[in-house]
Scaffold this motif. Structure first.
Motif, PDB file in Angstrom:
ATOM      1  N   GLN A 186     -19.524   5.559  35.677  1.00 18.51           N
ATOM      2  CA  GLN A 186     -19.294   5.070  37.030  1.00 18.51           C
ATOM      3  C   GLN A 186     -18.840   3.616  36.952  1.00 18.51           C
ATOM      4  O   GLN A 186     -19.209   2.881  36.029  1.00 18.51           O
ATOM      5  N   GLU A 217     -10.620   4.605  39.057  1.00 16.56           N
ATOM      6  CA  GLU A 217     -10.993   5.990  38.767  1.00 16.56           C
ATOM      7  C   GLU A 217      -9.859   6.718  38.038  1.00 16.56           C
ATOM      8  O   GLU A 217      -8.683   6.571  38.358  1.00 16.56           O
ATOM      9  N   VAL A 245     -15.404   7.069  37.253  1.00 10.55           N
ATOM     10  CA  VAL A 245     -15.549   7.624  38.608  1.00 10.55           C
ATOM     11  C   VAL A 245     -16.037   6.536  39.557  1.00 10.55           C
ATOM     12  O   VAL A 245     -16.706   5.590  39.148  1.00 10.55           O
ATOM     13  N   ARG A 246     -15.692   6.682  40.809  1.00 19.14           N
ATOM     14  CA  ARG A 246     -16.084   5.706  41.828  1.00 19.14           C
ATOM     15  C   ARG A 246     -17.511   5.976  42.304  1.00 19.14           C
ATOM     16  O   ARG A 246     -18.029   7.082  42.188  1.00 19.14           O
ATOM     17  N   SER A 302      -7.544   5.498  44.016  1.00 19.15           N
ATOM     18  CA  SER A 302      -7.233   5.203  42.619  1.00 19.15           C
ATOM     19  C   SER A 302      -6.559   3.839  42.521  1.00 19.15           C
ATOM     20  O   SER A 302      -5.478   3.634  43.060  1.00 19.15           O
ATOM     21  N   HIS A 361     -12.119   8.990  46.980  1.00 15.73           N
ATOM     22  CA  HIS A 361     -11.551   8.910  45.639  1.00 15.73           C
ATOM     23  C   HIS A 361     -10.183   8.221  45.624  1.00 15.73           C
ATOM     24  O   HIS A 361      -9.160   8.828  45.321  1.00 15.73           O
TER      25      HIS A 361
END
Length: 206
Positions: A70, A138, A172-173, A180, A178
């Protein structure tokens, strides 16, 4: 999102990243086979003895191997080496390639005048590169690693062993949104409302 939708979304997102973790582990196994094959062929040997990269993996500090991180979590790149080379000033380095561009980050130990320590006979060791906080956007990233001898100016003759796409990991956020980005630091925000009261939100909050 309201009501019972949040747990469902979180469970779905978790299942997606669990699948990515599984895929990464399969890819890592294939990379390990390639590294072993390179070691057998001796393509990158110098001076007859040879020193090579024997393994590459990603970790969360002292935890076991991990391939999904994360944003904001620490990331350690562990590079194992073995062999011997009749040369001083041997250093290790890595480069991270992103989904949209190469060389989004990297580091070489020669930058801090740090070199591998050789010993009599065949030696082995590990170099660990630790990034305190992952601030990449991400996506999926690959790591290229190398062991080189310091040559000024640097050239192809400096390469002792280089492994392209030696390892991969996902970032990953901390959010169900989501987006980018190339670079994503942890951001906190403050609202100053019409009554002059303030509300603070921590960017790490899930």
């Amino acid at each position: 999102m309201q009501g019972d939708a949040k747990p469902i979304v979180k469970a779905y997102v978790q299942s997606v990243w669990d699948r990515e973790r599984s895929r990464n582990e399969e890819v890592q196994a294939e990379y390990a086979k390639k590294i072993a094959l390179t070691a057998q062929t001796g393509e990158f040997e110098l001076g007859g003895a040879g020193l090579r990269i024997s393994g590459v993996s990603t970790h969360k500090m002292d935890d076991g191997a991990e391939t999904v991180f994360q944003i904001g979590e620490p990331l350690t790149i562990r590079v194992a080496w073995q062999g011997k080379v009749d040369s001083e000033s041997i250093y290790a380095g890595y480069r991270i390639d992103g989904p949209r561009m190469q060389a989004v980050s990297g580091f070489e130990t020669q930058e801090v005048d740090a070199f591998l320590k050789m010993s009599d006979g065949v030696a082995s060791g590990v170099v660990e590169f630790t990034i305190p906080q992952v601030e990449l956007g991400e996506g999926k990233y690959t790591i290229c690693v190398s062991i080189n001898r310091r040559v000024i100016p640097s050239g192809p003759e400096s390469v002792v062993h280089y492994v392209d796409n030696a390892c991969s990991f996902n970032v990953v956020r901390n959010s169900p949104w989501h987006f980018s980005y190339l670079y994503e630091p942890i951001v906190s925000c403050r609202f100053i409302d019409p009554d002059r009261s303030t509300r603070d939100y921590n960017g790490l909050k899930k």
